[in-house]
Design a protein around this motif. Structure first.
Motif, short mmCIF file in Angstrom:
data_model
loop_
_atom_site.label_atom_id
_atom_site.label_comp_id
_atom_site.label_asym_id
_atom_site.label_seq_id
_atom_site.Cartn_x
_atom_site.Cartn_y
_atom_site.Cartn_z
N LYS A 73 -11.87 12.64 5.85
CA LYS A 73 -10.43 11.92 5.30
C LYS A 73 -9.48 12.90 5.09
O LYS A 73 -8.18 12.01 5.26
N GLY A 74 -9.22 14.30 5.53
CA GLY A 74 -8.59 15.27 5.64
C GLY A 74 -7.68 15.14 6.53
O GLY A 74 -6.33 14.89 7.09
N CYS A 75 -8.49 14.45 8.09
CA CYS A 75 -8.18 13.69 9.32
C CYS A 75 -6.95 12.70 8.87
O CYS A 75 -6.05 12.77 9.64
N ILE A 76 -7.27 11.81 8.62
CA ILE A 76 -6.67 10.47 8.06
C ILE A 76 -5.17 10.94 7.30
O ILE A 76 -4.26 10.65 7.83
N GLU A 77 -5.42 12.01 6.55
CA GLU A 77 -4.32 12.28 6.01
C GLU A 77 -3.27 12.65 6.96
O GLU A 77 -2.08 12.96 6.40
N LEU A 78 -3.36 13.55 7.91
CA LEU A 78 -2.68 15.03 8.33
C LEU A 78 -2.26 13.34 9.60
O LEU A 78 -0.77 14.15 9.71
N LEU A 79 -3.03 12.21 9.84
CA LEU A 79 -1.88 11.70 10.67
C LEU A 79 -1.15 10.83 10.30
O LEU A 79 -0.33 10.87 10.63
N ILE A 80 -1.77 10.35 8.74
CA ILE A 80 -0.46 9.33 8.33
C ILE A 80 1.24 10.84 7.68
O ILE A 80 1.77 10.07 8.40
N ILE A 110 -10.51 21.70 2.18
CA ILE A 110 -10.46 22.47 0.99
C ILE A 110 -9.86 21.27 0.62
O ILE A 110 -10.28 20.88 -1.01
N ALA A 111 -9.01 21.22 0.88
CA ALA A 111 -7.66 20.14 -0.53
C ALA A 111 -8.62 19.01 -0.64
O ALA A 111 -8.25 18.30 -1.82
N MET A 112 -8.76 18.36 0.27
CA MET A 112 -9.78 17.03 -0.10
C MET A 112 -10.81 17.27 -0.91
O MET A 112 -11.07 16.16 -1.70
N LEU A 113 -11.71 18.01 -0.32
CA LEU A 113 -13.40 18.18 -2.02
C LEU A 113 -12.39 18.55 -3.42
O LEU A 113 -12.67 17.79 -4.38
N LEU A 114 -11.14 19.38 -3.45
CA LEU A 114 -10.24 19.24 -4.78
C LEU A 114 -10.40 18.02 -5.16
O LEU A 114 -10.28 17.80 -5.89
N SER A 115 -8.68 17.37 -4.31
CA SER A 115 -8.89 15.79 -5.09
C SER A 115 -10.03 14.59 -4.52
O SER A 115 -10.15 14.31 -5.86
N MET A 170 0.92 -1.18 -0.12
CA MET A 170 -0.02 -0.03 -0.27
C MET A 170 0.69 1.42 -0.03
O MET A 170 0.58 2.48 -0.52
N ARG A 171 2.21 1.00 0.64
CA ARG A 171 2.91 1.86 0.73
C ARG A 171 3.47 3.07 -0.73
O ARG A 171 3.07 4.15 -0.91
N LEU A 172 3.74 1.59 -1.36
CA LEU A 172 4.53 1.45 -2.65
C LEU A 172 2.86 2.81 -3.66
O LEU A 172 3.34 3.44 -4.09
N HIS A 173 1.79 2.02 -3.30
CA HIS A 173 1.18 1.87 -4.43
C HIS A 173 0.32 3.62 -3.46
O HIS A 173 0.27 4.56 -4.46
N SER A 174 0.72 4.41 -2.44
CA SER A 174 0.08 5.30 -2.27
C SER A 174 1.08 6.55 -2.62
O SER A 174 0.92 7.64 -3.49
N TYR A 175 2.54 6.57 -2.88
CA TYR A 175 3.32 7.05 -2.95
C TYR A 175 3.50 7.30 -4.17
O TYR A 175 3.62 7.89 -5.00
N SER A 176 2.65 6.25 -5.64
CA SER A 176 2.98 6.63 -6.68
C SER A 176 1.43 6.77 -6.90
O SER A 176 1.69 7.92 -8.51
N SER A 177 0.56 7.26 -6.45
CA SER A 177 -0.43 8.46 -6.69
C SER A 177 -0.11 9.36 -6.44
O SER A 177 -1.18 10.34 -7.47
N LYS A 178 0.57 9.83 -6.05
CA LYS A 178 1.32 11.21 -6.12
C LYS A 178 1.01 12.07 -4.77
O LYS A 178 1.56 13.15 -4.12
N VAL A 179 -0.98 12.18 -4.94
CA VAL A 179 -1.31 13.06 -3.95
C VAL A 179 -1.56 12.92 -2.98
O VAL A 179 -1.43 13.66 -1.72
N MET A 183 -2.18 10.51 0.13
CA MET A 183 -1.28 9.26 1.15
C MET A 183 -1.82 8.19 1.91
O MET A 183 -1.13 7.11 2.09
N SER A 184 -3.52 8.41 1.86
CA SER A 184 -3.88 7.98 2.47
C SER A 184 -4.28 5.76 2.08
O SER A 184 -4.76 6.12 -0.01
N PRO A 185 -4.09 5.19 2.13
CA PRO A 185 -4.30 4.19 1.36
C PRO A 185 -5.35 3.29 0.64
O PRO A 185 -6.37 4.23 1.14
#
Lengths: 362, 362
Positions: free
Chosen positions: B214-221, B344-349, B26-35, B37-39
């Motif tokens: 989603k923003g909260c989880i992204e901040l934690l990760i 807001i960032a997650m809304l764009l995402s 999943m880490r590999l996947h998330s790095y490749s998605s660029k935007v 990091m949440s799996p």
């Protein structure tokens, strides 16, 4: 800021008064429905009026549970029999009034002995309540299309008001795809994502709620257990039991914690709980040390364990170490004869409700 | 029984090994998605293999959080800027490749100052990322049909990939009915019952998840906080924040407790938590005594409080008494500049993801 707090305090008092009136109204409603004592869901949506002093708030009534030497054994079998008898009365009234009865279709794939027993018991219960039932049996190696075809026929059949796919399905079948094919109106298991979403979301109401979750709440209500404000722990997070039970307990304003296999030190959480619902399917997972004296315990676990001394060579055991719990908690469901019979009673109730909606019969 | 436990222990070891492999993948996947990091969600569905000894299991890594004198301030603004910049890059790549850009439609009813500011910020963020945006403004006294007509047009408009109804709506409009009219594929707020049901249920995956959750989880990760196995408390149970955040934390295998206004002694639960996400909207509700030393705190609360010394006559405060918390916890989000910019960032995402699906653009 003081003005804000005062306003909030007034809102809270208003909320509490409104809430008391609502509960009285709901009680009246639930008595009049004859079959199920649980109140309708949406009316339970209470406004969350926060106060800074909530931690020291003594206005809420004291916990119902108090420490006793010997637990009340919650007789699910007897409670379920009473409910099934009421349902039979309602089915008769429907037949006499409009010449129709509710219909349940069950899809059973494969030869699992436990699934066969569950389906047999459900069909028998339907017969006793006057509910029509049909079972579609498929061999272990059937195709997804065969199951989907049967589902499609049941979806279109106007004499069928509930469709139940007995789980688990064999590995080669896509469970999600098959469950999604059950039309929302006939999802008497409450496992359709729309029903689950509407159960989770405040201000919304699902058409149907999972039979076991509904059975648990009904047992608590009929046993006089206060749910609002209590600490409740649900052990297990399956789509069919743990998840809807946790969501429904929250709809009843319990403070819910969900324990699963990745939880560290689960007993440190469970032994703070006033209400414990356990649905892990692991015999004796919940030891005495996991439980708070005076707690109320509902044991959904039903695991067959080999026992040569029993008629069929096995006996059913729950998740809770019953011998340790019974001298400690205030009330507990036995296995068997606790939550299990309630699940079947709620299946009949959900099927009856679905038929009522279809025929606009009140 | 010993055989059963041994088999379970083997399964658990296998589960853990499989899980480690999966996390790596999943880490590999998330790095490749660029935007983000949440799996992806469904891959996170791990089998619940229960053991009787789970309470004494030391095989899990120790908690990331350790007691510090001064908390790390999680800079949501800066993290969100990085994400928005990546999104802008992806939008440009989409435009260059297929000549299309994502489109967001916003419906704003009434004159609420806070809603106007939120919408203004969202539109500005869209512009900066190259995302097309349209706002439909309605007066306070508009009819339900007017809003539903606008929604219907946006549903049909193939250049629009996300529709956002700014909440709260005026009392006379049926919020449920209006939100239900947003087609599932364009529900970039993740508030459609199907998205919520699929977020709640194991083995399923929602199209979209609530931006704040989603923003909260992204901040934690991104802050290196381990979620799996940790005790997490979510304060507040709104459909838009508290509910999806609790469901998402559980998908990440935290042990989640949900606190609301009917919770008795909330701090007795919050001060056992490794992760606290608070979204009650009550300034200073969460005092120092509510928090465990070393906990990680995400403060979603954003309440305007009158302050003549500020430019617009008010300042924004969170749910957490920041001064008390900052010397106690290991990490905390400020208000403003914490979770808000991530929403807001997650809304764009979410809008970008929806456009990707619509154009099958990877």
């Amino acid at each position: 800021m003081i003005k804000m707090i005062m306003a909030r305090s007034r809102m809270r008092r208003m909320g509490m008064a409104w809430q008391k009136g609502l509960i009285k109204k709901m009680r009246l409603h639930s008595y009049s429905s004859k079959v199920i004592m649980s109140p309708p869901l949406v009316s339970l949506d209470l406004p969350d009026v926060w106060t800074h002093s909530s931690s020291h708030d003594h206005s809420l009534p004291p916990p119902v549970c108090s420490y006793q030497r010997s637990a009340t054994v919650i007789d699910g079998k007897s409670i379920a029999e009473g409910i099934r008898s009421s349902i039979a009365g309602e089915v008769k009234r429907m037949k006499d009034s409009i010449g129709k009865v509710p219909g349940l279709a069950v899809i059973l794939v494969g030869q699992r002995r436990d699934s066969q027993i569950y389906v047999h018991n459900k069909i028998k219960a339907c017969e006793e309540a006057g509910i029509k039932s049909v079972v579609s049996l498929f061999p272990d190696d059937c195709t997804e299309d065969e199951v989907l075809d049967a589902l499609s026929n049941f979806n279109e059949d106007i004499s069928i008001h509930g469709i139940l796919v007995q789980l688990p399905l064999p590995q080669h079948l896509d469970e999600g795809k098959i469950l999604d094919a059950v039309c929302l109106e006939k999802d008497v298991d409450g496992i359709h994502p729309v029903n689950m979403g509407n159960l989770a979301m405040r201000g919304r109401e699902p058409l149907t709620i999972s039979c076991t979750a509904k059975g648990c709440i009904e047992l608590l209500i009929r046993s006089g257990v206060k749910i609002m404000g209590k600490n409740a722990v649900v052990i297990g997070r399956s789509n069919i039991v743990g998840l809807p039970t946790s969501l429904l307990l929250q709809r009843h304003h319990a403070t819910v914690s969900i324990i699963h296999a990745f939880t560290e030190n689960p007993e440190r959480i469970t032994n703070k709980a006033d209400i414990v619902v356990t649905a892990a399917g692991v015999p004796n997972l919940v030891r005495g040390s996991w439980l708070k004296p005076g707690a109320v315990v509902l044991d959904v676990g039903t695991c067959p364990v080999e026992d040569a001394s029993c008629e069929f060579g096995y006996r059913l055991v729950g998740d809770v170490c019953y011998e340790e719990a019974v001298g400690l908690v205030s009330a507990i469901t036995p296995v068997p004869g606790g939550v299990g019979p309630m699940t079947i009673a709620m299946l009949l109730s959900n099927t009856l409700d679905s038929a009522r909606r279809a025929y606009a019969f009140t």
